[in-house]
Motif scaffolding. Structure first.
Motif, PDB file in Angstrom:
ATOM      1  N   SER A 253     -70.682  90.430 -59.703  1.00  0.00           N
ATOM      2  CA  SER A 253     -69.404  90.291 -59.082  1.00  0.00           C
ATOM      3  C   SER A 253     -68.310  91.626 -59.235  1.00  0.00           C
ATOM      4  O   SER A 253     -68.534  92.094 -60.470  1.00  0.00           O
ATOM      5  N   ILE A 254     -67.923  92.112 -58.169  1.00  0.00           N
ATOM      6  CA  ILE A 254     -67.219  93.296 -58.174  1.00  0.00           C
ATOM      7  C   ILE A 254     -65.622  92.909 -57.588  1.00  0.00           C
ATOM      8  O   ILE A 254     -65.610  92.046 -56.582  1.00  0.00           O
ATOM      9  N   GLU A 255     -64.773  93.583 -57.958  1.00  0.00           N
ATOM     10  CA  GLU A 255     -63.677  93.673 -57.589  1.00  0.00           C
ATOM     11  C   GLU A 255     -63.310  94.670 -56.290  1.00  0.00           C
ATOM     12  O   GLU A 255     -63.820  95.753 -56.412  1.00  0.00           O
ATOM     13  N   ALA A 256     -62.851  94.415 -54.997  1.00  0.00           N
ATOM     14  CA  ALA A 256     -62.915  95.040 -53.927  1.00  0.00           C
ATOM     15  C   ALA A 256     -61.466  95.162 -53.272  1.00  0.00           C
ATOM     16  O   ALA A 256     -61.167  96.209 -52.654  1.00  0.00           O
ATOM     17  N   ALA A 257     -61.020  94.179 -53.308  1.00  0.00           N
ATOM     18  CA  ALA A 257     -59.834  94.096 -52.334  1.00  0.00           C
ATOM     19  C   ALA A 257     -58.484  94.837 -52.740  1.00  0.00           C
ATOM     20  O   ALA A 257     -58.130  95.508 -52.141  1.00  0.00           O
ATOM     21  N   GLN A 258     -58.150  94.493 -54.229  1.00  0.00           N
ATOM     22  CA  GLN A 258     -56.978  95.270 -54.433  1.00  0.00           C
ATOM     23  C   GLN A 258     -57.062  96.787 -54.744  1.00  0.00           C
ATOM     24  O   GLN A 258     -56.479  97.721 -54.237  1.00  0.00           O
ATOM     25  N   PRO A 259     -58.208  97.369 -55.298  1.00  0.00           N
ATOM     26  CA  PRO A 259     -58.308  98.790 -55.146  1.00  0.00           C
ATOM     27  C   PRO A 259     -59.059  99.251 -53.880  1.00  0.00           C
ATOM     28  O   PRO A 259     -58.827 100.735 -53.835  1.00  0.00           O
ATOM     29  N   GLY A 260     -59.341  98.474 -53.152  1.00  0.00           N
ATOM     30  CA  GLY A 260     -59.953  98.960 -51.665  1.00  0.00           C
ATOM     31  C   GLY A 260     -60.994 100.081 -51.970  1.00  0.00           C
ATOM     32  O   GLY A 260     -61.018 101.085 -51.192  1.00  0.00           O
ATOM     33  N   ILE A 261     -62.111  99.729 -52.754  1.00  0.00           N
ATOM     34  CA  ILE A 261     -62.971 100.466 -52.869  1.00  0.00           C
ATOM     35  C   ILE A 261     -63.993 100.592 -51.525  1.00  0.00           C
ATOM     36  O   ILE A 261     -63.932  99.641 -50.629  1.00  0.00           O
ATOM     37  N   ASP A 262     -64.850 101.725 -51.618  1.00  0.00           N
ATOM     38  CA  ASP A 262     -65.645 101.719 -50.456  1.00  0.00           C
ATOM     39  C   ASP A 262     -66.611 100.984 -50.570  1.00  0.00           C
ATOM     40  O   ASP A 262     -67.658 100.886 -51.401  1.00  0.00           O
ATOM     41  N   LEU A 263     -66.914  99.994 -49.475  1.00  0.00           N
ATOM     42  CA  LEU A 263     -67.866  99.039 -49.733  1.00  0.00           C
ATOM     43  C   LEU A 263     -69.513  99.502 -49.410  1.00  0.00           C
ATOM     44  O   LEU A 263     -70.251  98.813 -49.630  1.00  0.00           O
ATOM     45  N   GLY A 264     -69.598 100.619 -48.948  1.00  0.00           N
ATOM     46  CA  GLY A 264     -70.925 101.496 -48.998  1.00  0.00           C
ATOM     47  C   GLY A 264     -71.408 101.346 -50.636  1.00  0.00           C
ATOM     48  O   GLY A 264     -72.767 101.233 -50.500  1.00  0.00           O
ATOM     49  N   ALA A 265     -70.688 101.191 -51.434  1.00  0.00           N
ATOM     50  CA  ALA A 265     -71.447 100.863 -52.799  1.00  0.00           C
ATOM     51  C   ALA A 265     -72.336  99.751 -52.913  1.00  0.00           C
ATOM     52  O   ALA A 265     -73.123  99.727 -53.797  1.00  0.00           O
ATOM     53  N   LEU A 266     -71.906  98.784 -52.098  1.00  0.00           N
ATOM     54  CA  LEU A 266     -72.627  97.561 -52.251  1.00  0.00           C
ATOM     55  C   LEU A 266     -74.101  97.702 -52.033  1.00  0.00           C
ATOM     56  O   LEU A 266     -74.860  97.225 -52.635  1.00  0.00           O
ATOM     57  N   THR A 267     -74.615  98.935 -51.200  1.00  0.00           N
ATOM     58  CA  THR A 267     -75.752  99.201 -51.260  1.00  0.00           C
ATOM     59  C   THR A 267     -76.648  99.641 -52.334  1.00  0.00           C
ATOM     60  O   THR A 267     -77.872  99.530 -52.474  1.00  0.00           O
ATOM     61  N   GLU A 268     -75.729 100.303 -53.380  1.00  0.00           N
ATOM     62  CA  GLU A 268     -76.348 100.334 -54.802  1.00  0.00           C
ATOM     63  C   GLU A 268     -76.921  99.201 -55.475  1.00  0.00           C
ATOM     64  O   GLU A 268     -77.797  99.384 -56.246  1.00  0.00           O
ATOM     65  N   LEU A 269     -76.425  98.157 -55.062  1.00  0.00           N
ATOM     66  CA  LEU A 269     -77.002  96.829 -55.731  1.00  0.00           C
ATOM     67  C   LEU A 269     -78.086  96.009 -55.208  1.00  0.00           C
ATOM     68  O   LEU A 269     -78.270  94.872 -55.657  1.00  0.00           O
TER      69      LEU A 269
END
Length: 347
Positions: A253-269
């Protein structure tokens, strides 16, 4: 429950103002020892009041259309100390006063002897939740690495030994929750990102120890802090993330909305299932619409297949007012239904 995009919560839901003093909740740091003046209700009536408030949280999540619900953590003054302070070897009577590099002051319980689990903490709450819903249920526990960071160690003098002792305590509680038929057990591990060197050295090892021999669905939650307390300057990436692809937990479970992280990081998981934070929890931010949630889901599908994506809030929702929290969860459910219908042809 829908096959694609089952919605869930991360853990907490707003506690009513008649139950807690919200000025205590919002007036300082997340409590590591028992929060003074937190409960408005007399001790002899507190359990009944917490039961009533928990029913309200359950009904709100159900009405919002959430598929996998928690009890809202209504009985806790903190995500961590409700469990941590129940353990043998912990002393909160004379907390250590720690000044962080940021100038922030924390009052931490001391580790004064061997950490041992001694009594069920969340089992009664899990049973209450099961009796009051027909939805799948989740119970959250503080993770062993995070608890090792939230205490002042005067006994082990070895960070991994301390975290390993916490892992054994978590595992004892988790086994009981599994036996009760809990559908998902989530470990909250926000401090993995705060201490990346130690996390890299033994973080996955102690998480796996906490989850040893569990067959129930398990999740690890990471965040950058409650949206109310960390409104600006959240990091745009996680310093400790890809390593969790090798841990025992099936879900991250990761936080993505408020910090606006690069969703490309999802591939790491890969190949984990992602509980993706799609609701920003800054109380000053606009409340999302279903269309906005749907757009965020579509963006994530460029990096993770739909069968491995579970829509969720960024973090716990306890710092929001109840009306806002409900409206956000309804948007989460609506957005998931929109994208589900696009992919399957049915809502």
């Amino acid at each position: 429950m829908p096959g694609l995009f089952p919605t869930t919560v991360v853990g907490s839901y707003p506690q009513p103002g008649w139950l807690i003093d919200r000025s205590v909740l919002t007036g300082g740091n997340v409590p590591r020892v028992s929060a003074r003046g937190f409960w408005r209700v007399d001790p002899d009536m507190l359990e009944e009041a917490q039961d009533d408030a928990t029913r309200l949280a359950i009904r709100d999540m159900e009405r919002a259309g959430i598929d996998i619900i928690s009890d809202g953590e209504i009985r806790r003054d903190s995500y961590s100390n409700h469990f941590l302070l129940s353990l043998e070897g912990i002393d909160e009577s004379d907390p250590a006063i720690i000044r962080r590099e940021t100038g922030q002051i924390s009052r931490l319980p001391r580790v004064v002897g061997p950490i041992k689990w001694r009594t069920p903490v969340e089992v009664a709450s899990a049973r209450f939740l099961q009796r009051n819903t027909d939805r799948r249920i989740k119970v959250t526990l503080p993770g062993p690495f995070t608890m090792s960071q939230l205490t002042h160690d005067q006994y082990y003098k070895d960070p991994e030994a301390l975290a390993s002792a916490f892992a054994d305590a978590v595992n004892a509680e988790a086994r009981l929750l599994q036996a009760e038929g809990v559908d998902v057990i989530q470990l909250d591990e926000p401090y993995l990102r705060n201490a990346p060197d130690e996390a890299s050295a033994f973080g996955v090892r102690v998480i796996d120890r906490a989850l040893a021999e569990l067959t129930v669905t398990t999740a690890i939650h990471l965040c950058f802090g409650y949206g109310f307390l960390a409104r600006e300057g959240k990091p745009k990436h996680y310093t400790f993330l890809g390593q969790l692809a090798d841990c025992r937990a099936q879900q991250i479970s990761i936080e993505a909305a408020q910090p606006g992280i690069d969703l490309g990081a999802l591939t790491e998981l890969a190949p984990k299932t992602i509980l993706l934070g799609l609701l920003a929890l800054d109380p000053n931010a606009p409340v999302e619409t279903g269309e906005q949630v749907a757009a965020r889901i579509r963006a994530a599908l460029a990096h993770v297949p739909p069968e491995r994506l579970i829509p969720a809030p960024d973090c716990g929702m306890k710092y929001l007012d109840r009306a806002t929290a409900f409206t956000k969860l309804k948007a989460l459910s609506d957005g998931a239904a929109m994208v589900r219908a696009e992919l399957t042809g049915s809502a």
